[in-house]
Design an enzyme around this catalytic site. Structure first.
Site, PDB file in Angstrom:
ATOM      1  N   PRO A 428       0.824  -1.210   0.000  1.00 24.06           N
ATOM      2  CA  PRO A 428       0.000   0.000   0.000  1.00 24.06           C
ATOM      3  C   PRO A 428       0.856   1.258   0.000  1.00 24.06           C
ATOM      4  O   PRO A 428       1.884   1.321   0.668  1.00 24.06           O
ATOM      5  CB  PRO A 428      -0.807  -0.130   1.299  1.00 24.06           C
ATOM      6  CG  PRO A 428       0.017  -1.019   2.175  1.00 24.06           C
ATOM      7  CD  PRO A 428       0.725  -1.968   1.255  1.00 24.06           C
ATOM      8  N   CYS A 429       0.445   2.226  -0.784  1.00 22.76           N
ATOM      9  CA  CYS A 429       1.154   3.507  -0.873  1.00 22.76           C
ATOM     10  C   CYS A 429       0.137   4.634  -0.703  1.00 22.76           C
ATOM     11  O   CYS A 429      -0.178   5.357  -1.648  1.00 22.76           O
ATOM     12  CB  CYS A 429       1.889   3.632  -2.208  1.00 22.76           C
ATOM     13  SG  CYS A 429       3.193   2.416  -2.466  1.00 22.76           S
ATOM     14  N   GLN A 430      -0.404   4.749   0.528  1.00 25.84           N
ATOM     15  CA  GLN A 430      -1.418   5.786   0.764  1.00 25.84           C
ATOM     16  C   GLN A 430      -0.875   7.183   0.538  1.00 25.84           C
ATOM     17  O   GLN A 430      -1.626   8.126   0.323  1.00 25.84           O
ATOM     18  CB  GLN A 430      -1.977   5.677   2.182  1.00 25.84           C
ATOM     19  CG  GLN A 430      -2.863   4.477   2.422  1.00 25.84           C
ATOM     20  CD  GLN A 430      -2.097   3.301   3.008  1.00 25.84           C
ATOM     21  OE1 GLN A 430      -0.870   3.254   2.909  1.00 25.84           O
ATOM     22  NE2 GLN A 430      -2.803   2.371   3.612  1.00 25.84           N
TER      23      GLN A 430
END
Length: 815
Positions: A428-430
C-alpha cells in the site's frame, strides 16, 4: 534524454526498427583533423545482403511508415547508401565496425554511449554511422533513482539512430559480463574497461538478460536477434515440484489464488505457502479459502524482522538439513484441550513451559518492548492461559526453543532465503492517494505512508525469490514524476532481477468493470522474464495514465480482431436473488438458475474450481450463495435511494426540488419548499449539490444492467459514486461486487460487511490474475516471448476447464 521515448517499428519491409530519437548535432570538423573511412568498401553483394534497407533506391533518402509505441504512425526518412565500410578514423583514432563509442551530446550533457553497427557513405557522399544505444540508468525508467545502480553499469537497447561520422567523440571500453556476477569477480573482470553491460533495456520499459554476445551477434537486417521460439512443456517436466508463493499484503488472497488457477491451466502447480496481511478479517478470509496456507496477521515490517531473526535461530541451532534428529510426538492443540488430565496446577509463582506454540516479532503484549516473542502453553494450564513471552525471558528453555525451531523449520512455518520461488503482492502507498492532502511530491519515499514499498523490496532482497509480481494503483505512475515506480524498478535491477512494467484494465479480460492496475514483473537472472497477456474482451479503458506511460497499457494501440464483446453488469448479476437494504443473511439459496454463461461458471463449487470442499460443513456440496448482503444505508440515505427512479443513469438530479441549468449545473428549486427526509434533513444534501462544482451525476447514481462499472470501490456509500442496483433500492451487495472482480461464488469472505467490501475493492480481479498466472507458467516452461501473449481462453470459461484438467493430467501438455 529524448532517445527512446517512443519505440518505433518499421511497417514496411525490410527496414529494421527505427527510433523516434532526435538526431545528434553534427560536429564541425577542423580541416587538419583526420576523418573518414579507411577500409575497402564491403563488396556490393555482401553489403546488399547484410543491409538491404540501405539499397532500395538511388535517392539520398527513402521514406518509410513507422508505428510508434503509442499506436500512432509517422513518416521517417532513411538514408540510402552508396557503399558500406568496416573501419573509420576520427581524430586520428581508428574505429572498427561494432566498436563501442561515445557520441557527442548537446553542450553541458554527458556524451551518449553506443555501439557502431553500420558505417556507410550515403548516395550523396556523406559519411554516416548507425549507432545502437547503451542507456545509463538515469536515462531509463529508473530516472532519478539511478543512485541505486552501479555507475559503471549500462544497458544495451534495440534503439538505433543514423549519425554523421563526425559525431563520434572517443572510444568506449565496455565489458559484457554474465548476469549476477559477484562484485569481486566483476571488478577483476573489468580490468581496463570503463563500463560493463549485463542486461538489455527495451521499450516499453523492460530490463532483460542479454541472450547473446553483443560483440559477435548474428544480425538480421542489421538488428540483433533477441527473440527465442516458444517451447512446449515435456511430459517429464510436468512432474516438477510445486512453486512456493509468499503473498505479501495478501488481503483476502485474490491475486495469489488467481495466479495459481492460471498456472494450473498449463499444468504448473503454484501453491501459496505463506501469506501476510495486517487486516485480521482479510487473513480470516484467506485462511478459510486456503486452509493449508501459513497465514500471518501482522505488519509486513515486523514480518521482515521476524524472517531475519528466524534465520538466526535456524543457524544458532544448526537445524538446516537436520532431517535425522528425532523429535518427541507433540500433542495437538485442539480447541477442547484446556488443562492436561492428571497434572497438578502449580502454585503461584511456579510455572513450567509445556511447549511453544508460535513465534512473532513485535509487541504483542502492548508493553512498548519490541522483539522476538514466543506463544507459550504453560504446563497445567489450557489455551485460555497461553501468553506471549519475550525470548529473553525464556533463557532457561533452550531445549524447548530448539525443539520449536526444528519443528518449524521442517514444517516451513517461515521461509528462509531460497525457500520462496515467487513473491506477489501490492504494497500500500497511501502517500500517493489523491485523498491525501499532505502527500509529499518532492520526497515521496520519505513519507511513512509509502514506506511499505521499501519493506516489500527489502523482503525480496532477503528471500531472493525466482520471480516477483508487484501490483499497485496507476497513480504510482502519475504522482511525483513516478518516483516510486522508478524506485521499485531500480531496487529490482540493482538486485540483478529482470523487470517488465505493464498496465492492465480488468474489463479487457472479461469482467464488467474498467479498473486499471499497474504491474511489475521481476525474474531472477537465470530465469525467463514473464510477459503480459493481451486483452480478450472489448472494453473502454477508463482511467488517467500520463502520456509518458500510455504505452504500458497492454494492448494499447494494437489491433485485436478477435476480441469478445465486453461483459456487462447484467451478465454478472442478473441471476442474484432479490435482497433489501436491511438483509443481514450471510448465506442463502440461489433460488433460480443462472441466466448467462458467466453466471453458470462463476457459480462452480470449490471442489470443481479448487479441487477440495469445506471439510467442516456436511452440506458444502450444495449450492449456497455467500455474502449476498448490501451495506445497510442509514435511514436518510435509504429514503433518498427510494426516490431515485429505476432507470439507468438516474441520480440525485431526479429528486424533487432540484433544477438543472443549461450549463448542467444543479441548483435548488426555490419556488417550492426544500423537500426533506423524515428526520428533517434535506432530501437532496448540500454535498451532492456542490460535488464537482455542481456538475456531477454521481451522487446516488443508479446503474443499468447494460453498464460497465467504472471501478469496484472499497467504500459502499453512494454519496459520490454510482453504486445503486439497477432495479432495487440498495447499493450493490458484497457478492455482486465480488462478481465484478471475478471472484467465484464459492470464495467466502469474513468480517463486518464494510470490511468485506474493502477486501473486494482492494483485490486484484481474478480476470486479471488468472492470465498473469498463465504467463508465469509459460515462462516456467521456457517460453521466452518478446511481445505480449495471446491467451487461448477467456474468463470465466477458464474456471470450467479446471476440473477436466485435473481429471486428465496427460492433456495438460497438449496446448
Amino acid at each position: 534524454m529524448g532517445r527512446g521515448k517512443k519505440r518505433a517499428e518499421a511497417t514496411s519491409s525490410p527496414p529494421p526498427p527505427i527510433s523516434a530519437s532526435p538526431k545528434k548535432p553534427k560536429r564541425s570538423t577542423p580541416v587538419d583533423t583526420e576523418l573518414g573511412f579507411i577500409s575497402s568498401p564491403v563488396p556490393s553483394h555482401e553489403a546488399k545482403s547484410r543491409w538491404p534497407h540501405r539499397y532500395q533506391t538511388k535517392n539520398v533518402k527513402t521514406t518509410v511508415t513507422v508505428t510508434l509505441s503509442d499506436g500512432s504512425t509517422e513518416e521517417k526518412e532513411l538514408f540510402q547508401a552508396r557503399s558500406h565500410y568496416t573501419r573509420a578514423v576520427v581524430d586520428a583514432v581508428v574505429f572498427e565496425l561494432f566498436d563501442d563509442a561515445y557520441i557527442q551530446a548537446s553542450e553541458g550533457e554527458l556524451d551518449f554511449i553506443a555501439k557502431i553497427v553500420e558505417m556507410f557513405e550515403t548516395t550523396n557522399g556523406e559519411m554516416y554511422i548507425c549507432t545502437q544505444w547503451f542507456y545509463r540508468a538515469k536515462d531509463t525508467v529508473i530516472k532519478n533513482q539511478d543512485y541505486l545502480i552501479d555507475a559503471k553499469r549500462v544497458f544495451y537497447s534495440d534503439i538505433r539512430d543514423d549519425n554523421p561520422l563526425s559525431c563520434i567523440s572517443r572510444k568506449a571500453k565496455i565489458k559484457q559480463l554474465p548476469p549476477n556476477m559477484a562484485a569481486a569477480a566483476r571488478e577483476k573482470a573489468m580490468d581496463s574497461y570503463d563500463l560493463y553491460v549485463d542486461a538489455m533495456y527495451t521499450f516499453p520499459h523492460a530490463f532483460s538478460n542479454l541472450s547473446k554476445d553483443i560483440n559477435n551477434s548474428p544480425l538480421t537486417n542489421g538488428v540483433m536477434e533477441t527473440k527465442t521460439e516458444d517451447v512446449k512443456k515435456s511430459p517429464e517436466d510436468s512432474q516438477r515440484s510445486e512453486i512456493t508463493v509468499l503473498d505479501l499484503y495478501c488481503g483476502c488472497g485474490a491475486m495469489s489464488t488467481g495466479l495459481g488457477i492460471g498456472a494450473s491451466l498449463l499444468g504448473e502447480k503454484i501453491v501459496t505457502k505463506w501469506a501476510v496481511d495486517f487486516n485480521s478479517y482479510a487473513c480470516e478470509s484467506l485462511k478459510y479459502n486456503h486452509p493449508n496456507t501459513e497465514v500471518r496477521n501482522e505488519d509486513a515490517e515486523n514480518f521482515f524482522d521476524l524472517l531475519k531473526e528466524w534465520e538466526n535461530l535456524c543457524t544458532k541451532f544448526n537445524v538446516v538439513g537436520s532431517k535425522d534428529i528425532e523429535l518427541e510426538p507433540q500433542d495437538s492443540d485442539s480447541e477442547a484441550s484446556e488443562v492436561d488430565d492428571g497434572v497438578v496446577i502449580p502454585s503461584e509463582g511456579e510455572y513450567e513451559v509445556q511447549k511453544l506454540l508460535a513465534i512473532c516479532y513485535g509487541d504483542p503484549n502492548k508493553s512498548k518492548k519490541t522483539g522476538v516473542y514466543f506463544k507459550v502453553r504453560w504446563k497445567g494450564y489450557g489455551r485460555a492461559d497461553d501468553t506471549w513471552e519475550p525470548i529473553d525471558g525464556l533463557s532457561n528453555c533452550e531445549e524447548r526453543i530448539k525443539e520449536f525451531v526444528l519443528r518449524g523449520y521442517r514444517a516451513r512455518v517461515l521461509p528462509l532465503p531460497g525457500d520462496v520461488d515467487f513473491i506477489c503482492g501490492g504494497p500500500p502507498c497511501q502517500g500517493i492517494s489523491g485523498f491525501n492532502r499532505f502527500r509529499d511530491a518532492l520526497a515521496p519515499l520519505k513519507d511513512k505512508k509509502n514506506h511499505q514499498l521499501v519493506v516489500y523490496m527489502n523482503i525480496v532482497e532477503f528471500l531472493k525469490p525466482r520471480y516477483i509480481l508487484m501490483e499497485n494503483v496507476t497513480d504510482i505512475l502519475k504522482f511525483a514524476k513516478a518516483q516510486l515506480t522508478s524506485y521499485a524498478v531500480g531496487r529490482l535491477v540493482s538486485m540483478n532481477y529482470q523487470a517488465r512494467l505493464g498496465i492492465m484494465a480488468a474489463g479487457a479480460y472479461g469482467v464488467p468493470q474498467c479498473r486499471m492496475r499497474f504491474f511489475l514483473w521481476g525474474a531472477g537472472p537465470t530465469e525467463i522474464l514473464p510477459q503480459f497477456p493481451l486483452p480478450t474482451h472489448e472494453v473502454l479503458k477508463k482511467g488517467v495514465v500520463i502520456n509518458e506511460y500510455k504505452e504500458l497499457i497492454i494492448g494499447h494501440g494494437e489491433e485485436h480482431c478477435q476480441l469478445h464483446k465486453a461483459a456487462l453488469l447484467g451478465d454478472a448479476i442478473s441471476d442474484m436473488p432479490e435482497v433489501t437494504n436491511n438483509t443481514d443473511q450471510d448465506e442463502m439459496p440461489y433460488g433460480n438458475a443462472p441466466r448467462t454463461e458467466f453466471q453458470k461458471l462463476i457459480r462452480l463449487s470449490r471442489q470443481k474450481i479448487f479441487g477440495y470442499s469445506d471439510a467442516k460443513k456436511k452440506n458444502s456440496h450444495k449450492s449456497i450463495l455467500h455474502d449476498h448482503r448490501p451495506y445497510q444505508l442509514n435511514q436518510d440515505d435509504y429514503e433518498r435511494v427510494c426516490h431515485v427512479p429505476k432507470f439507468k443513469g438516474a441520480n440525485f438530479r431526479n429528486l424533487p426540488g432540484v433544477l438543472v441549468g443549461p450549463d448542467r449545473v444543479v441548483k435548488l428549486d426555490e419556488s417550492i419548499d426544500r423537500p426533506r427526509c423524515k428526520s428533517g434533513k434535506p432530501l437532496v444534501p448540500d454535498y451532492a449539490l456542490s460535488f464537482e462544482d455542481g456538475k456531477s451525476c454521481k451522487p446516488f447514481g443508479r446503474l443499468g444492467m447494460d453498464d460497465i462499472v467504472p471501478t469496484v470501490v472499497t467504500r459502499p456509500e453512494p454519496h459520490n459514486q454510482v453504486l445503486l442496483h439497477p432495479n432495487q433500492d440498495r447499493v450493490l451487495s458484497v457478492r455482486e461486487n465480488a462478481r465484478l472482480q471475478g471472484f467465484p461464488d464459492c470464495y467466502k469472505l469474513f468480517g463486518p460487511v464494510r470490511e468485506r467490501y474493502m477486501q473486494i475493492g482492494n483485490a486484484v480481479s481474478f480476470a486479471v490474475s488468472i492470465p498473469l498466472g498463465y504467463c508465469l507458467a509459460k515462462a516456467l516452461q521456457g517460453a521466452q516471448l518478446t511481445t505480449p501473449l495471446s491467451l487461448p481462453f477467456k474468463f470465466p470459461d477458464c474456471l470450467g476447464q479446471l476440473q477436466s484438467l485435473r481429471q486428465e493430467p496427460e492433456e495438460l501438455v497438449s496446448e
